[in-house]
Design an enzyme around this catalytic site. Structure first.
Site, PDB file in Angstrom:
ATOM      1  N   GLU A  25       3.282   4.920  -3.703  1.00 31.74           N
ATOM      2  CA  GLU A  25       3.678   6.077  -4.524  1.00 31.74           C
ATOM      3  C   GLU A  25       4.656   7.039  -3.836  1.00 31.74           C
ATOM      4  OE1 GLU A  25       0.022   6.954  -2.364  1.00 31.74           O
ATOM      5  OE2 GLU A  25       0.422   5.388  -3.799  1.00 31.74           O
ATOM      6  N   ASP A  66       0.843  -1.191   0.000  1.00 28.49           N
ATOM      7  CA  ASP A  66       0.000   0.000   0.000  1.00 28.49           C
ATOM      8  C   ASP A  66       0.882   1.247   0.000  1.00 28.49           C
ATOM      9  OD1 ASP A  66      -2.285   1.557   0.103  1.00 28.49           O
ATOM     10  OD2 ASP A  66      -3.218   0.359   1.682  1.00 28.49           O
ATOM     11  N   ASP A  70      -7.553   4.426  -3.933  1.00 29.08           N
ATOM     12  CA  ASP A  70      -8.740   4.589  -3.086  1.00 29.08           C
ATOM     13  C   ASP A  70      -9.815   5.379  -3.831  1.00 29.08           C
ATOM     14  OD1 ASP A  70      -7.288   3.280  -1.173  1.00 29.08           O
ATOM     15  OD2 ASP A  70      -6.746   5.081  -0.062  1.00 29.08           O
TER      16      ASP A  70
END
Length: 828
Positions: free
Chosen positions: A409, A406, A479
């Site tokens: 980035e 998760d 998300d």
């Protein structure tokens, strides 16, 4: 006489001057083993052939030395035969696949096919270097202009939530984010690809007069041009340059259940147990964050939460039910973790705002108690070693099957420009910012592969960069919001991502933030507005490389939506069963990716020369045979407008935004428009009605079906009804032949996990349909592997209206073949 002499003298001087200029021009470049070097417009320019179809262009200010080692490119230049010729100011380099013209006067570089067809031009004087101070290092901002044809379309540049497919007339600011994954590679309908090899914040802009890449930091302009002949060929060139995609295990293509988050070991194992009890297929479950405890222990990679007291037993229990577990790991660490304490003194952490912002689980974050969480520096090989050391010891040793990376980035909250001045192992964060996901995913992948070849690497990750396909990663779209507009956005987002040469992509089925649907509906699962959106998203998800249900606010497990015999429940089961019946087709498509550089989610423009599909953002091919037209508009309920994003979505006050709707039965038939591309005939998957392409049709739909069409000439294998991917051998497959054109399909099989396929441990069987003679030939089996089926049955159906439609289970076969590996032909 005197005048004649003077005239001849002037002519001589002029000829001498011309000769001298010509000689100077002729000497104005140097041939190298890879191409040429020259000085153009106050720049040093180098053209390097990496292969007959790939050329690299390097430009830097004249006389300024630099060293560039690509983070994305793994290919070394291969010895390539080429010729050089000069005509006037233009020097032409020609390989067997590509011609490159360098204009020694204007500095412009142009690309052509061997036949002389124009592919792409740089704009004259289109290269620009601007002095830039990068955290104390003297460097440049760089800009390169290109001239595109008016009628060409371009695609790629990673995943954007724009809702559009074509990149023409777009301006895209490329800095990695939660729901935007940028890959500076584009493909053109003219049959070329262009990779801009830069890792700093970059803007791509297409204007009528030119298209440009502009990057904040660059010691040099560095890009690769590849001729592929078509989009597939250009993608193959990019993978040749940056690495091939390995095989995933078969089980990754089954159904995956997840949510934010299972709060105990018993809850997690109980979900798998409930699916087995209900007889609903499931291959994997995912444990989200905070199994490590509080936020100060963020990403400890250890089960410190007392609700997970026996993690090894938990993993074993899941495995004993023939399911797999992947688990959330992050790219940042809390101040009380061992990783933080080991990395901080070594300067391996990046001190900027990231998730979570508070040590307390509250919203909004309580800034009086900052979490102290910091991302690590994945550009540092030593930091990647430490990351794997704790991952291996705390989780991999337990037998966990894969990683949910998760915030890869990573999350960059409360952004300050000075954050880009932070030092990484490879320079300022600004210089390498966009390559963060490539480096962190690569660190885990390379370490795991070195540790074990028994289990194929599987990484689910939120971000990506050029070359990431080589690391065994499937990227999800972040998300995203639970709304119809968000669902519509996912289709072009996934297609552009796939055309960026990274073939594995998926979304949170149902959308991540769903709180707006809870008002007056308890947990939201009985709200018809969410039920309709969820089912339609699930049906789309069944035709993506990973079928994974996940989100917050509303639980996603099937039993929350009702029970057998109820419309929504049955629609969910039907969709999951359909996915499993297609596993032989999907796994073979995966082999086509690894072996032939193919792409699984295919924009229609990749396969059809039809102007109407150039910017089509709501249909695609899944594999090379199945046209998918997801239902992306509400048909039974109001299309609730939901406004939240990856930051505001955590505010649970949004739960009050939804409006209560009346109860809905979902039994009415509806309809939607579908365009069938020109150049093929099509079979309705559900009815086998044959329809000519090149037209828009009105297709009747029900809540449990979306429009699916099979291209004439397709051969599709259907697998048995199973509870998990490897439950039954493929010794009794249904083979459907869709006539109307010649066709071919290769069935791929191997040991389903491990890397023995790289040593040749796999088999292929090629099916060929001859339309003229109406003959299906099952070719000789090639290859073998441990556990291979030696003798099997193929049940053949020739698709005609009313026969062999929709789901498997029919016994109305046209032919049954007993197959022992030798070639067989049957006339249908």
């Amino acid at each position: 006489m005197k005048n004649a002499f003077l005239s001849r003298n002037r002519q001589y001087i002029l000829l001498l001057a011309l000769f001298s200029f010509s000689s100077l021009a002729a000497q104005n470049y140097q041939k190298t083993a890879l191409g040429l070097k020259t000085k153009l417009q106050y720049m040093d320019v180098e053209v390097q052939f990496y292969s007959p179809g790939i050329v690299r262009i390097l430009k830097s200010p004249e006389g300024v030395a630099f060293k560039k080692e690509s983070l994305s490119v793994t290919k070394k230049p291969q010895q390539t035969k080429f010729t050089i010729q000069q005509k006037g100011d233009v020097v032409s380099l020609k390989s067997e696949k590509l011609k490159v013209d360098v204009d020694l006067k204007s500095g412009k570089i142009a690309y052509y096919t061997i036949a002389g067809g124009a592919l792409l031009n740089e704009a004259a004087s289109g290269s620009k270097f601007t002095d830039f101070d990068d955290a104390g290092s003297k460097t440049y901002s760089i800009n390169q202009l290109f001239v595109l044809d008016k009628d060409e379309a371009i695609y790629g540049l990673g995943q954007q939530q724009r809702g559009k497919l074509s990149l023409r007339n777009a301006k895209i600011n490329m800095v990695q984010g939660n729901v935007d994954d940028y890959v500076p590679f584009l493909v053109s309908t003219k049959g070329y690809g262009l990779f801009w090899d830069n890792y700093s914040p970059t803007t791509f802009e297409d204007k009528p007069e030119s298209a440009s890449f502009k990057s904040e930091v660059g010691d040099c302009i560095d890009y690769y041009f590849m001729v592929g002949g078509n989009i597939d060929g250009s993608i193959a060139g990019m993978r040749e340059l940056t690495g091939q995609a390995p095989m995933f295990p078969l089980w990754t293509f089954g159904y995956w259940q997840s949510k934010e988050r299972y709060k105990s070991q018993d809850e997690l194992v109980g979900v798998v147990s409930k699916y087995r009890e209900l007889g609903v297929p499931l291959d994997g479950i995912i444990q989200d964050w905070q199994y490590w405890g509080n936020n100060y222990l963020w990403n400890a990679m250890d089960f410190l939460n007392p609700e997970f007291p026996q993690p090894k037993k938990m993993v074993d229990d899941i495995h004993n039910m023939n399911a797999h577990l992947i688990i959330s790991i992050w790219n940042s660490f809390g101040p009380q973790t061992k990783q933080f304490r080991e990395m901080q003194p070594k300067g391996m952490l990046l001190n900027f705002g990231t998730w979570p912002q508070s040590g307390l689980e509250t919203w909004p974050p309580n800034r009086d108690y900052p979490s102290g969480v910091q991302p690590y520096d994945p550009y540092n090989p030593g930091a990647r070693d430490i990351y794997w050391k704790y991952l291996n010891k705390g989780l991999f040793s337990l037998g966990i099957d894969g990683w949910w990376m998760d915030s890869s980035e990573p999350d960059h909250l409360d952004f300050k420009p000075s954050d880009f001045d932070l030092k990484t192992h490879l320079g300022s964060f600004r210089k390498v910012r966009n390559a963060f996901p490539l480096m962190t995913v690569g660190g885990v992948s390379e370490h795991q592969r070195a540790a074990s070849a028994d289990k194929r690497i599987f990484i689910l990750t939120r971000s990506a960069f050029a070359g990431q396909q080589r690391y065994g990663a499937n990227t999800w779209s972040g998300d995203v919001n639970s709304s119809w507009q968000s669902l519509r956005n996912q289709i072009p987002a996934g297609l552009n991502f796939s055309m960026s040469a990274i073939p594995y992509w998926n979304t949170d089925i149902g959308g991540f933030f769903a709180g707006a649907y809870k008002r007056g509906w308890g947990d939201g699962t009985k709200n018809p507005s969410f039920q309709e959106l969820y089912v339609r998203w699930l049906q789309f998800g069944a035709f993506t490389p990973m079928m994974r249900s996940h989100g917050t606010d509303i639980p996603r497990e099937i039993y929350n939506f009702g029970k057998k015999g109820e419309t929504i429940y049955d629609a969910i089961v039907k969709t999951i069963d359909l996915r499993y019946s297609l596993l032989p087709y999907i796994y073979s498509a995966s082999w086509d990716i690894t072996n032939n550089q193919s792409t699984m989610m295919r924009a229609l423009v990749m396969d059809f020369n039809d102007k109407k599909v150039v910017d089509m953002n709501n249909e695609y091919l899944f594999g090379k045979s199945i046209l998918v037209a997801p239902v992306v508009n509400a048909q039974y309920t109001p299309e609730t407008i939901v406004k939240s994003n990856e930051e505001t979505g955590w505010n649970k006050d949004n739960d009050a935004n939804g409006a209560k709707v009346q109860a809905v039965t979902f039994t009415q038939a509806k309809s939607t428009k579908v365009y069938l591309p020109e150049g093929a005939a099509w079979f309705d998957f559900w009815t086998n009605e044959k329809i000519n392409g090149g037209q828009e049709i009105e297709k009747a739909t029900t809540i449990d079906e979306i429009p699916l069409y099979i291209k004439a000439g397709s051969i599709i294998p259907f697998g048995p009804k199973v509870q998990y991917a490897t439950e039954k051998k493929w010794d009794n497959l249904e083979i459907r032949v869709y006539p109307g054109a010649n066709g071919e399909f290769t069935l791929y099989e191997d040991e389903n996990d491990n890397y023995n396929y790289e040593k040749g441990a796999y088999s292929t069987i090629t099916f060929k349909w001859n339309e003229q003679t109406k003959t299906l030939t099952v070719g000789k089996r090639k290859g073998d592997f441990k556990g291979m089926i030696k003798n099997r049955t193929f049940n053949i159906i020739l698709a005609t209206k009313g026969k062999g439609t929709g789901m498997t289970g029919t016994t109305n076969f046209d032919k049954t073949i007993s197959y022992d590996g030798k070639e067989k032909s049957v006339k249908l």
